[in-house]
Design a protein around this motif. Structure first.
Motif, mmCIF file in Angstrom:
data_model
loop_
_atom_site.group_PDB
_atom_site.id
_atom_site.type_symbol
_atom_site.label_atom_id
_atom_site.label_comp_id
_atom_site.label_asym_id
_atom_site.label_seq_id
_atom_site.Cartn_x
_atom_site.Cartn_y
_atom_site.Cartn_z
ATOM 1 N N PRO A 144 -6.112 -6.201 8.410
ATOM 2 C CA PRO A 144 -4.708 -5.788 8.374
ATOM 3 C C PRO A 144 -4.256 -5.184 9.703
ATOM 4 O O PRO A 144 -5.047 -4.570 10.429
ATOM 5 C CB PRO A 144 -4.677 -4.723 7.267
ATOM 6 C CG PRO A 144 -5.914 -4.951 6.478
ATOM 7 C CD PRO A 144 -6.929 -5.482 7.430
ATOM 8 N N ALA A 145 -2.976 -5.390 10.015
ATOM 9 C CA ALA A 145 -2.399 -4.788 11.206
ATOM 10 C C ALA A 145 -2.339 -3.279 11.054
ATOM 11 O O ALA A 145 -2.314 -2.744 9.944
ATOM 12 C CB ALA A 145 -0.994 -5.346 11.437
ATOM 13 N N ARG A 187 2.420 -8.493 12.205
ATOM 14 C CA ARG A 187 1.793 -9.521 11.383
ATOM 15 C C ARG A 187 0.690 -8.886 10.533
ATOM 16 O O ARG A 187 0.115 -7.877 10.883
ATOM 17 C CB ARG A 187 1.208 -10.612 12.272
ATOM 18 C CG ARG A 187 2.245 -11.387 13.070
ATOM 19 C CD ARG A 187 1.590 -12.396 14.001
ATOM 20 N NE ARG A 187 0.730 -13.325 13.262
ATOM 21 C CZ ARG A 187 -0.544 -13.543 13.587
ATOM 22 N NH1 ARG A 187 -1.113 -12.878 14.583
ATOM 23 N NH2 ARG A 187 -1.257 -14.425 12.894
ATOM 24 N N ARG A 188 0.420 -9.521 9.399
ATOM 25 C CA ARG A 188 -0.646 -9.103 8.491
ATOM 26 C C ARG A 188 -0.486 -7.639 8.070
ATOM 27 O O ARG A 188 -1.437 -6.874 8.057
ATOM 28 C CB ARG A 188 -2.023 -9.326 9.107
ATOM 29 C CG ARG A 188 -2.342 -10.765 9.430
ATOM 30 C CD ARG A 188 -3.835 -10.975 9.649
ATOM 31 N NE ARG A 188 -4.408 -10.062 10.597
ATOM 32 C CZ ARG A 188 -4.499 -10.267 11.897
ATOM 33 N NH1 ARG A 188 -4.036 -11.392 12.414
ATOM 34 N NH2 ARG A 188 -5.055 -9.380 12.682
ATOM 35 N N ARG A 218 -0.329 -7.743 0.444
ATOM 36 C CA ARG A 218 -0.578 -8.332 1.760
ATOM 37 C C ARG A 218 0.644 -9.111 2.228
ATOM 38 O O ARG A 218 1.447 -9.588 1.440
ATOM 39 C CB ARG A 218 -1.801 -9.250 1.696
ATOM 40 C CG ARG A 218 -3.083 -8.541 1.324
ATOM 41 C CD ARG A 218 -4.235 -9.526 1.211
ATOM 42 N NE ARG A 218 -4.479 -10.218 2.472
ATOM 43 C CZ ARG A 218 -5.331 -11.234 2.603
ATOM 44 N NH1 ARG A 218 -6.007 -11.670 1.558
ATOM 45 N NH2 ARG A 218 -5.502 -11.811 3.783
ATOM 46 N N GLY A 219 0.777 -9.239 3.548
ATOM 47 C CA GLY A 219 1.901 -9.979 4.101
ATOM 48 C C GLY A 219 3.236 -9.373 3.744
ATOM 49 O O GLY A 219 4.214 -10.089 3.505
ATOM 50 N N VAL A 220 3.317 -8.048 3.740
ATOM 51 C CA VAL A 220 4.552 -7.366 3.342
ATOM 52 C C VAL A 220 5.707 -7.748 4.251
ATOM 53 O O VAL A 220 6.866 -7.819 3.805
ATOM 54 C CB VAL A 220 4.324 -5.840 3.350
ATOM 55 C CG1 VAL A 220 5.632 -5.078 3.203
ATOM 56 C CG2 VAL A 220 3.362 -5.446 2.239
ATOM 57 N N GLU A 221 5.419 -8.039 5.519
ATOM 58 C CA GLU A 221 6.495 -8.384 6.454
ATOM 59 C C GLU A 221 7.208 -9.674 6.050
ATOM 60 O O GLU A 221 8.339 -9.928 6.487
ATOM 61 C CB GLU A 221 5.935 -8.496 7.882
ATOM 62 C CG GLU A 221 5.112 -9.748 8.181
ATOM 63 C CD GLU A 221 3.666 -9.663 7.701
ATOM 64 O OE1 GLU A 221 2.904 -10.606 7.979
ATOM 65 O OE2 GLU A 221 3.306 -8.653 7.058
ATOM 66 N N THR A 267 -2.596 -1.265 6.292
ATOM 67 C CA THR A 267 -1.777 -0.687 7.345
ATOM 68 C C THR A 267 -1.351 0.729 6.974
ATOM 69 O O THR A 267 -1.295 1.622 7.816
ATOM 70 C CB THR A 267 -0.538 -1.569 7.573
ATOM 71 O OG1 THR A 267 -0.956 -2.920 7.796
ATOM 72 C CG2 THR A 267 0.277 -1.075 8.749
ATOM 73 N N LEU A 268 -1.048 0.933 5.708
ATOM 74 C CA LEU A 268 -0.606 2.234 5.210
ATOM 75 C C LEU A 268 -0.881 2.305 3.717
ATOM 76 O O LEU A 268 -0.781 1.296 3.013
ATOM 77 C CB LEU A 268 0.896 2.418 5.454
ATOM 78 C CG LEU A 268 1.546 3.710 4.954
ATOM 79 C CD1 LEU A 268 1.048 4.916 5.762
ATOM 80 C CD2 LEU A 268 3.070 3.619 5.038
ATOM 81 N N LEU A 269 -1.241 3.488 3.233
ATOM 82 C CA LEU A 269 -1.319 3.756 1.795
ATOM 83 C C LEU A 269 -0.113 4.599 1.412
ATOM 84 O O LEU A 269 0.199 5.584 2.098
ATOM 85 C CB LEU A 269 -2.615 4.486 1.449
ATOM 86 C CG LEU A 269 -2.830 4.799 -0.046
ATOM 87 C CD1 LEU A 269 -4.299 4.725 -0.399
ATOM 88 C CD2 LEU A 269 -2.269 6.174 -0.432
#
Length: 351
Positions: A144-145, A187-188, A218-221, A267-269
């Motif tokens: 993950p990014a 990304r990611r 995943r792939g929230v963007e 990336t974040l919780l």
């Protein structure tokens, strides 16, 4: 506290402590160390926990730093008598965020409620071993990014913090959506969402335990608002670290967790305790664990009846927590500013 008897399969380099900080309008309205100690004795006896540690005293920030990374699994309390602030620290093996609210109610005598709805018995995505293998594959092939890490102090075992209060009642979906823009965009992008299987604050006398679950997006963007709402509603929880596979699974996973820790996680919780009614309190703040490669978590809690300037309505405290080895307070302030800037353009979920 005593363990569940099941193997705790989790990154051994993480302090699995979650924190709740409560502040009263004036120091004189806060409970005394003596009353907290007596109430804690009763709570431990009712829960069947070992004899409690003494209530720690000191400045709130010092207590927050110390109790966030304290060794062992005991429930810990810290009191800043000058600020009228209480810090509650629990190990995630034994408590979730709503359980911390129940502890706060038990040791202070406050009546506390939350509108957190929980996800019920939504089935997990896979068994402990299959889930671990899937995550390890992701770590190797498509980690993950994470935001650019600047300002940390390598080797520092402590935590870094940033905090902001925003007007209104942003919900979990709004917080996850905010990660799609500003300094978080990339990304990611993977966001872990800490939720509870149970709704609301456990009633007085309930035996407390960790009823949390972890949803992972995943792939929230690439998700628009409708897709993001659907993903949160339908995501299958990750396998619990309190693994049903027992010690054999734990023995297999721990070396891999240690080796791949920088590439694991999200990336974040994000974890939100909901809109909380706690008459008598001036503010509440919640800090989840800093797990995963980024070592970043965002805790949110809306205290009903508070707000900036008006004294009415609702104010939401956002707490960004990161490992001091990678992050500084200043770096987290920049990230949190970027996230709250994204929130200002969103329509919050009224539920």
């Amino acid at each position: 506290m005593t363990g569940s008897g099941r193997a705790w399969v989790a990154d051994p380099g993480i302090a699995w402590r979650i924190l709740l900080r409560a502040t009263w309008p004036t120091p004189s309205e806060a409970p005394s160390a003596g009353s907290l100690a007596r109430a804690q004795d009763l709570l431990h006896a009712a829960q069947g926990w070992a004899r409690p540690e003494p209530v720690a005293l000191g400045p709130a920030r010092t207590l927050q730093d110390a109790l966030a990374t304290a060794p062992g699994e005991s429930l810990l309390l810290g009191l800043d008598t000058d600020a009228g602030t209480l810090v509650v620290s629990g190990h995630h093996r034994h408590l979730d965020g709503l359980g911390l609210l129940a502890v706060l109610a038990a040791v202070t005598g406050l009546e506390i409620a939350s509108d957190a709805r929980g996800i019920g018995e939504r089935p997990a995505a896979a068994g402990p071993l299959r889930g671990a293998l899937a995550r390890l594959g992701e770590a190797l092939l498509a980690p993950p990014a994470r935001p650019d890490a600047r300002g940390g102090r390598p080797g520092d075992p402590g935590e870094a913090w940033a905090e902001r209060t925003v007007l209104g009642t942003p919900r979990t979906r709004d917080l996850v959506a905010a990660v799609r823009g500003g300094p978080w965009a990339g990304r990611r992008t993977a966001v872990a969402v800490g939720v509870s299987r149970r709704a609301g604050v456990p009633a007085p006398g309930t035996l407390l335990a960790d009823h949390s679950a972890l949803l992972r997006l995943r792939g929230v963007e690439r998700l628009d608002d409708a897709a993001l709402t659907r993903a949160l509603r339908e995501a299958a929880p990750e396998p619990s670290p309190d693994a049903g596979g027992g010690s054999r699974v734990a023995a297999l996973q721990r070396p891999l967790l240690r080796a791949l820790a920088p590439r694991l996680g999200s990336t974040l919780l994000v974890s939100h305790l909901g809109v909380v009614a706690a008459p008598g309190l001036a503010s509440l703040a919640f800090a989840p664990v800093t797990a995963g490669g980024s070592g970043l978590s965002l805790g949110a809690v809306t205290l009903h009846g508070t707000g900036t300037g008006t004294g009415t309505g609702s104010g939401t405290v956002l707490t960004l927590r990161g490992r001091a080895a990678r992050w500084s307070d200043e770096a987290l302030e920049r990230l949190l500013e970027g996230l709250t800037d994204q929130l200002t353009d969103q329509t919050t979920d009224p539920r």
